[in-house]
Scaffold this motif. Structure first.
Motif, PDB file in Angstrom:
ATOM      1  N   VAL A 172       0.832  -1.211   0.000  1.00  0.00           N
ATOM      2  CA  VAL A 172       0.000   0.000   0.000  1.00  0.00           C
ATOM      3  C   VAL A 172       0.868   1.262   0.000  1.00  0.00           C
ATOM      4  N   ALA A 173       1.919   1.268   0.806  1.00  0.00           N
ATOM      5  CA  ALA A 173       2.799   2.441   0.863  1.00  0.00           C
ATOM      6  C   ALA A 173       3.507   2.657  -0.472  1.00  0.00           C
ATOM      7  N   LEU A 174       3.939   1.571  -1.099  1.00  0.00           N
ATOM      8  CA  LEU A 174       4.595   1.692  -2.405  1.00  0.00           C
ATOM      9  C   LEU A 174       3.596   2.154  -3.457  1.00  0.00           C
ATOM     10  N   LEU A 175       2.391   1.632  -3.408  1.00  0.00           N
ATOM     11  CA  LEU A 175       1.346   2.057  -4.332  1.00  0.00           C
ATOM     12  C   LEU A 175       1.059   3.549  -4.166  1.00  0.00           C
ATOM     13  N   ASP A 176       0.973   4.007  -2.933  1.00  0.00           N
ATOM     14  CA  ASP A 176       0.738   5.428  -2.667  1.00  0.00           C
ATOM     15  C   ASP A 176       1.881   6.282  -3.210  1.00  0.00           C
ATOM     16  N   TYR A 177       3.105   5.833  -2.987  1.00  0.00           N
ATOM     17  CA  TYR A 177       4.261   6.580  -3.495  1.00  0.00           C
ATOM     18  C   TYR A 177       4.232   6.654  -5.022  1.00  0.00           C
ATOM     19  N   LEU A 178       4.006   5.527  -5.658  1.00  0.00           N
ATOM     20  CA  LEU A 178       3.992   5.517  -7.127  1.00  0.00           C
ATOM     21  C   LEU A 178       2.880   6.400  -7.677  1.00  0.00           C
ATOM     22  N   THR A 179       1.727   6.380  -7.031  1.00  0.00           N
ATOM     23  CA  THR A 179       0.609   7.216  -7.469  1.00  0.00           C
ATOM     24  C   THR A 179       0.935   8.696  -7.288  1.00  0.00           C
ATOM     25  N   THR A 180       1.613   9.019  -6.198  1.00  0.00           N
ATOM     26  CA  THR A 180       2.009  10.408  -5.949  1.00  0.00           C
ATOM     27  C   THR A 180       3.077  10.853  -6.941  1.00  0.00           C
ATOM     28  N   GLN A 181       4.030   9.989  -7.182  1.00  0.00           N
ATOM     29  CA  GLN A 181       5.163  10.320  -8.039  1.00  0.00           C
ATOM     30  C   GLN A 181       4.779  10.338  -9.522  1.00  0.00           C
ATOM     31  N   TYR A 182       3.901   9.420  -9.925  1.00  0.00           N
ATOM     32  CA  TYR A 182       3.523   9.270 -11.334  1.00  0.00           C
ATOM     33  C   TYR A 182       1.995   9.253 -11.466  1.00  0.00           C
ATOM     34  N   PRO A 183       1.340  10.392 -11.259  1.00  0.00           N
ATOM     35  CA  PRO A 183      -0.127  10.422 -11.245  1.00  0.00           C
ATOM     36  C   PRO A 183      -0.760  10.106 -12.596  1.00  0.00           C
ATOM     37  N   GLY A 184      -0.035  10.272 -13.673  1.00  0.00           N
ATOM     38  CA  GLY A 184      -0.598  10.038 -15.003  1.00  0.00           C
ATOM     39  C   GLY A 184      -0.629   8.574 -15.419  1.00  0.00           C
ATOM     40  N   ILE A 185      -0.009   7.723 -14.643  1.00  0.00           N
ATOM     41  CA  ILE A 185       0.036   6.299 -14.987  1.00  0.00           C
ATOM     42  C   ILE A 185      -1.136   5.592 -14.318  1.00  0.00           C
ATOM     43  N   ASP A 186      -1.702   4.642 -15.035  1.00  0.00           N
ATOM     44  CA  ASP A 186      -2.858   3.888 -14.557  1.00  0.00           C
ATOM     45  C   ASP A 186      -2.560   3.211 -13.219  1.00  0.00           C
ATOM     46  N   ALA A 187      -3.525   3.252 -12.312  1.00  0.00           N
ATOM     47  CA  ALA A 187      -3.367   2.660 -10.976  1.00  0.00           C
ATOM     48  C   ALA A 187      -3.084   1.166 -11.057  1.00  0.00           C
ATOM     49  N   GLY A 188      -3.620   0.489 -12.061  1.00  0.00           N
ATOM     50  CA  GLY A 188      -3.358  -0.946 -12.234  1.00  0.00           C
ATOM     51  C   GLY A 188      -1.885  -1.224 -12.497  1.00  0.00           C
ATOM     52  N   ALA A 189      -1.238  -0.352 -13.225  1.00  0.00           N
ATOM     53  CA  ALA A 189       0.197  -0.505 -13.485  1.00  0.00           C
ATOM     54  C   ALA A 189       0.987  -0.313 -12.195  1.00  0.00           C
ATOM     55  N   HIS A 190       0.572   0.647 -11.375  1.00  0.00           N
ATOM     56  CA  HIS A 190       1.242   0.860 -10.087  1.00  0.00           C
ATOM     57  C   HIS A 190       1.056  -0.358  -9.181  1.00  0.00           C
ATOM     58  N   LEU A 191      -0.138  -0.914  -9.166  1.00  0.00           N
ATOM     59  CA  LEU A 191      -0.402  -2.098  -8.344  1.00  0.00           C
ATOM     60  C   LEU A 191       0.451  -3.266  -8.814  1.00  0.00           C
ATOM     61  N   ALA A 192       0.570  -3.440 -10.115  1.00  0.00           N
ATOM     62  CA  ALA A 192       1.405  -4.515 -10.656  1.00  0.00           C
ATOM     63  C   ALA A 192       2.868  -4.318 -10.236  1.00  0.00           C
ATOM     64  N   THR A 193       3.332  -3.091 -10.251  1.00  0.00           N
ATOM     65  CA  THR A 193       4.706  -2.797  -9.827  1.00  0.00           C
ATOM     66  C   THR A 193       4.897  -3.109  -8.349  1.00  0.00           C
ATOM     67  N   ALA A 194       3.936  -2.709  -7.532  1.00  0.00           N
ATOM     68  CA  ALA A 194       4.022  -2.981  -6.094  1.00  0.00           C
ATOM     69  C   ALA A 194       4.004  -4.486  -5.834  1.00  0.00           C
ATOM     70  N   ASN A 195       3.163  -5.214  -6.549  1.00  0.00           N
ATOM     71  CA  ASN A 195       3.124  -6.671  -6.391  1.00  0.00           C
ATOM     72  C   ASN A 195       4.441  -7.317  -6.816  1.00  0.00           C
ATOM     73  N   ARG A 196       5.047  -6.819  -7.880  1.00  0.00           N
ATOM     74  CA  ARG A 196       6.355  -7.354  -8.315  1.00  0.00           C
ATOM     75  C   ARG A 196       7.432  -7.071  -7.273  1.00  0.00           C
ATOM     76  N   ALA A 197       7.360  -5.935  -6.610  1.00  0.00           N
ATOM     77  CA  ALA A 197       8.340  -5.617  -5.558  1.00  0.00           C
ATOM     78  C   ALA A 197       8.215  -6.605  -4.397  1.00  0.00           C
TER      79      ALA A 197
END
Length: 125
Positions: free
Chosen positions: A80-105
């Protein structure tokens, strides 16, 4: 007088823009700090799992399953914290892509601890 009012309005607008930009930077820094803390907490928990005496004699597959189920609250907080960071840092990218990145981490951390387990366990007799 009109020029003075326009100048004052410009100063107020510029200050507001700088303040909101500063807030965005503060939000990003705060989100980054929480993501790093979540990562560290998850890694520390995985390290405790790695160190358990009950892991002696486990196969790689059994240890992998054990690690996948270990540290559920730390894992979720990190995700959740990584997802929040990615959403804050890259707001134009789809949330699903951020979730996939967090899951890969999370998966990468689990894979790394299993790899360390396999490399450092005593050889089979």
């Amino acid at each position: 007088m009109r020029m003075l009012m326009m100048g004052a309005a410009l100063v107020v607008m510029t200050t507001a823009a700088m303040t909101s930009s500063g807030m965005a930077d503060d939000d990003a820094k705060g989100a980054q700090k929480l993501a790093q803390q979540g990562r560290d907490d998850y890694w520390h928990c995985l390290a405790r799992e790695y160190s358990r005496d009950s892991n002696q004699g486990m196969t790689e597959q059994d240890f992998g399953r054990s690690v996948a189920g270990a540290c559920p609250s730390e894992r979720q907080y990190y995700r959740v914290a990584l997802l929040d960071y990615l959403t804050t840092q890259y707001p134009g990218i789809d949330a699903g892509a951020h979730l996939a990145t967090a899951n890969r981490a999370v998966e990468s951390a689990q894979k790394d601890i299993v790899t360390a387990f396999v490399k450092h366990r005593p050889p089979a007799k």
